[in-house]
Design an enzyme around this catalytic site. Structure first.
Site, PDB file in Angstrom:
ATOM      1  N   TRP A  13       0.823  -1.204   0.000  1.00 13.71           N
ATOM      2  CA  TRP A  13       0.000   0.000   0.000  1.00 13.71           C
ATOM      3  C   TRP A  13       0.860   1.257   0.000  1.00 13.71           C
ATOM      4  O   TRP A  13       0.601   2.216  -0.737  1.00 13.71           O
ATOM      5  CB  TRP A  13      -0.949  -0.026   1.180  1.00 13.71           C
ATOM      6  CG  TRP A  13      -2.009   1.042   1.225  1.00 13.71           C
ATOM      7  CD1 TRP A  13      -2.477   1.661   2.348  1.00 13.71           C
ATOM      8  CD2 TRP A  13      -2.759   1.607   0.136  1.00 13.71           C
ATOM      9  NE1 TRP A  13      -3.462   2.570   2.021  1.00 13.71           N
ATOM     10  CE2 TRP A  13      -3.651   2.552   0.662  1.00 13.71           C
ATOM     11  CE3 TRP A  13      -2.743   1.402  -1.244  1.00 13.71           C
ATOM     12  CZ2 TRP A  13      -4.524   3.310  -0.115  1.00 13.71           C
ATOM     13  CZ3 TRP A  13      -3.615   2.150  -2.037  1.00 13.71           C
ATOM     14  CH2 TRP A  13      -4.492   3.087  -1.472  1.00 13.71           C
ATOM     15  N   ARG A  33      11.138  -0.237   6.149  1.00 12.59           N
ATOM     16  CA  ARG A  33      11.689  -0.719   7.414  1.00 12.59           C
ATOM     17  C   ARG A  33      13.161  -1.105   7.288  1.00 12.59           C
ATOM     18  O   ARG A  33      13.965  -0.852   8.190  1.00 12.59           O
ATOM     19  CB  ARG A  33      10.863  -1.914   7.903  1.00 12.59           C
ATOM     20  CG  ARG A  33      11.274  -2.463   9.250  1.00 12.59           C
ATOM     21  CD  ARG A  33      10.256  -3.479   9.736  1.00 12.59           C
ATOM     22  NE  ARG A  33       9.968  -4.482   8.712  1.00 12.59           N
ATOM     23  CZ  ARG A  33       9.009  -5.388   8.804  1.00 12.59           C
ATOM     24  NH1 ARG A  33       8.223  -5.394   9.871  1.00 12.59           N
ATOM     25  NH2 ARG A  33       8.814  -6.271   7.860  1.00 12.59           N
ATOM     26  N   LYS A  78      -4.985   0.271   8.308  1.00 10.88           N
ATOM     27  CA  LYS A  78      -6.316  -0.226   8.652  1.00 10.88           C
ATOM     28  C   LYS A  78      -6.202  -1.336   9.692  1.00 10.88           C
ATOM     29  O   LYS A  78      -5.507  -2.326   9.483  1.00 10.88           O
ATOM     30  CB  LYS A  78      -7.026  -0.753   7.406  1.00 10.88           C
ATOM     31  CG  LYS A  78      -7.312   0.324   6.365  1.00 10.88           C
ATOM     32  CD  LYS A  78      -7.989  -0.264   5.136  1.00 10.88           C
ATOM     33  CE  LYS A  78      -8.275   0.808   4.100  1.00 10.88           C
ATOM     34  NZ  LYS A  78      -8.913   0.261   2.882  1.00 10.88           N
ATOM     35  N   GLY A 106     -10.725   3.377   1.951  1.00 12.85           N
ATOM     36  CA  GLY A 106     -11.675   3.113   0.879  1.00 12.85           C
ATOM     37  C   GLY A 106     -11.357   1.809   0.174  1.00 12.85           C
ATOM     38  O   GLY A 106     -10.454   1.069   0.576  1.00 12.85           O
ATOM     39  N   ALA A 110      -4.344  -2.621  -3.784  1.00 12.93           N
ATOM     40  CA  ALA A 110      -3.097  -2.038  -4.277  1.00 12.93           C
ATOM     41  C   ALA A 110      -2.729  -2.532  -5.667  1.00 12.93           C
ATOM     42  O   ALA A 110      -2.293  -1.750  -6.521  1.00 12.93           O
ATOM     43  CB  ALA A 110      -1.966  -2.341  -3.288  1.00 12.93           C
ATOM     44  N   LYS A 161     -13.972  -4.217   8.208  1.00 14.53           N
ATOM     45  CA  LYS A 161     -14.229  -4.957   6.972  1.00 14.53           C
ATOM     46  C   LYS A 161     -13.178  -6.035   6.754  1.00 14.53           C
ATOM     47  O   LYS A 161     -13.439  -7.027   6.068  1.00 14.53           O
ATOM     48  CB  LYS A 161     -14.334  -4.004   5.789  1.00 14.53           C
ATOM     49  CG  LYS A 161     -13.104  -3.155   5.514  1.00 14.53           C
ATOM     50  CD  LYS A 161     -12.061  -3.853   4.643  1.00 14.53           C
ATOM     51  CE  LYS A 161     -10.763  -3.080   4.641  1.00 14.53           C
ATOM     52  NZ  LYS A 161      -9.709  -3.753   3.847  1.00 14.53           N
ATOM     53  N   ASP A 214     -15.486  -0.470   0.648  1.00 10.58           N
ATOM     54  CA  ASP A 214     -14.299  -1.241   1.015  1.00 10.58           C
ATOM     55  C   ASP A 214     -14.662  -2.693   1.301  1.00 10.58           C
ATOM     56  O   ASP A 214     -13.917  -3.617   0.960  1.00 10.58           O
ATOM     57  CB  ASP A 214     -13.644  -0.598   2.241  1.00 10.58           C
ATOM     58  CG  ASP A 214     -12.165  -0.923   2.359  1.00 10.58           C
ATOM     59  OD1 ASP A 214     -11.645  -1.666   1.515  1.00 10.58           O
ATOM     60  OD2 ASP A 214     -11.526  -0.418   3.305  1.00 10.58           O
ATOM     61  N   ARG A 225      -5.790  -9.815   0.851  1.00  7.64           N
ATOM     62  CA  ARG A 225      -5.083 -10.746   1.729  1.00  7.64           C
ATOM     63  C   ARG A 225      -6.032 -11.396   2.738  1.00  7.64           C
ATOM     64  O   ARG A 225      -5.915 -12.583   3.048  1.00  7.64           O
ATOM     65  CB  ARG A 225      -3.985 -10.012   2.491  1.00  7.64           C
ATOM     66  CG  ARG A 225      -2.951  -9.325   1.637  1.00  7.64           C
ATOM     67  CD  ARG A 225      -2.101  -8.426   2.506  1.00  7.64           C
ATOM     68  NE  ARG A 225      -1.118  -7.685   1.744  1.00  7.64           N
ATOM     69  CZ  ARG A 225      -0.314  -6.781   2.273  1.00  7.64           C
ATOM     70  NH1 ARG A 225      -0.402  -6.516   3.572  1.00  7.64           N
ATOM     71  NH2 ARG A 225       0.566  -6.141   1.538  1.00  7.64           N
ATOM     72  N   GLU A 251      -4.329  -7.955   8.375  1.00  5.43           N
ATOM     73  CA  GLU A 251      -4.766  -7.109   9.488  1.00  5.43           C
ATOM     74  C   GLU A 251      -6.047  -7.618  10.142  1.00  5.43           C
ATOM     75  O   GLU A 251      -6.333  -7.295  11.297  1.00  5.43           O
ATOM     76  CB  GLU A 251      -4.973  -5.668   9.019  1.00  5.43           C
ATOM     77  CG  GLU A 251      -3.702  -4.943   8.585  1.00  5.43           C
ATOM     78  CD  GLU A 251      -2.798  -4.546   9.744  1.00  5.43           C
ATOM     79  OE1 GLU A 251      -3.021  -5.023  10.870  1.00  5.43           O
ATOM     80  OE2 GLU A 251      -1.856  -3.764   9.507  1.00  5.43           O
TER      81      GLU A 251
END
Length: 301
Positions: A13, A33, A78, A106, A110, A161, A214, A225, A251
């Site tokens: 993202w 990172r 998110k 939204g 990606a 979501k 979304d 994912r 997530e």
């Protein structure tokens, strides 16, 4: 007007957003990172920061930059922090209380955006002037931004979501059909409304891009994912095996645990979230979770 923008996070993202912003004529620097904390200083002169790290990394990132001068940060992560139950923007505000924080959320897969396909999203915050300015500056022909004044509801919808996308993946993985999927997503929206209402978000936010938009993208596409993770669970993989097969941050897993725990404390009725949580714990099989949902007490819609 071209801006100097720093993107915090170089995952799918973050990289996608960096590309979109560059195409929009902005000067963009991205921090990943693997660059290490010293390289982060290269972003200190950015006029706007975009927070696109996985949610688990937000708090640590906020601590690293809290000494910088205040500037707008666009929060794009998110989920809910599993230890505190807080949203990403709350974590940013806790560390950087003088910084104006807006939420971007939204139906934004990606990989589709990377292909040049069109999408829309929502910028949410309480400063209408800032929102309007950022909307004009960050929108492109490919990526259209709307705005609203419900950042909490927008952020919660984007987190919730992901849980429902896991459930949808399980549903489709079990080949339960279109009727079952439609029923699941409809009840998922009602469950999301329960949480938004309980935490102070606006329920009407669910009927925009950050909510149903979304949800439809994430809960129906193998590009998601969370949806793929659900498919893996339906195939009989356990939590760790499914995470390894997806090979990226999911997530919906920590968010599900955070919401299920909160729901028990608040005594909310969250049957889909609770079933997914039990699946993640290994306490139920996918078939048992379905049976549990179908055997709930009959009541009014």
């Amino acid at each position: 007007m071209a801006l100097t923008i720093g993107v915090l996070g170089g995952g799918a993202w973050g990289s996608t957003l960096a590309g979109l912003l560059s195409q929009g004529g902005h000067r963009v620097q991205i921090w990943r990172r693997e660059h290490g904390p010293q390289a982060l200083q290269a972003l200190a002169a950015s006029e706007v920061l975009v927070g696109a790290t996985a949610l688990v990394g937000v708090s640590g990132m906020a601590q690293q930059i809290k000494g910088w001068s205040a500037r707008p940060i666009v929060s794009c992560s998110k989920g809910l922090d599993p230890s505190s139950g807080q949203t990403a923007s709350a974590l940013w505000k806790a560390a950087c209380p003088l910084w104006p924080v807006v939420v971007l959320s939204g139906p934004n897969l990606a990989s589709e955006l990377q292909q040049g396909l069109p999408a829309a999203s929502v910028l949410a915050g309480h400063d209408e002037g800032l929102l309007s300015t950022l909307q004009q500056q960050l929108s492109t022909e490919q990526f259209r931004l709307y705005r609203n004044n419900d950042p909490l509801g927008t952020e919660l919808a984007g987190a919730l979501k992901n849980v429902m996308a896991v459930a949808a993946g399980i549903c489709d993985g079990l080949q339960l059909g279109a009727n079952a999927r439609a029923s699941l997503l409809t009840r998922a929206l009602a469950e999301m409304a329960t949480v938004l209402h309980g935490l102070g978000g606006r329920q009407d936010t669910l009927y925009g891009l950050a909510g149903i938009g979304d949800l439809l993208a994430t809960a129906t596409s193998p590009l998601s994912r969370n949806y793929r993770f659900g498919l893996c669970m339906a195939d009989g993989l356990d939590r760790q095996q499914a995470l390894e097969k997806v090979g990226a941050t999911v997530e919906g897993v920590p968010t599900c645990e955070a919401i299920a725990s909160l729901g028990r404390q608040k005594q909310w009725s969250l049957p889909i979230t609770e079933s997914v949580a039990l699946l993640l714990q290994g306490a139920l099989s996918p078939a048992q979770a379905l049976q549990q949902l179908m055997q709930r007490e009959l009541r009014c819609e």
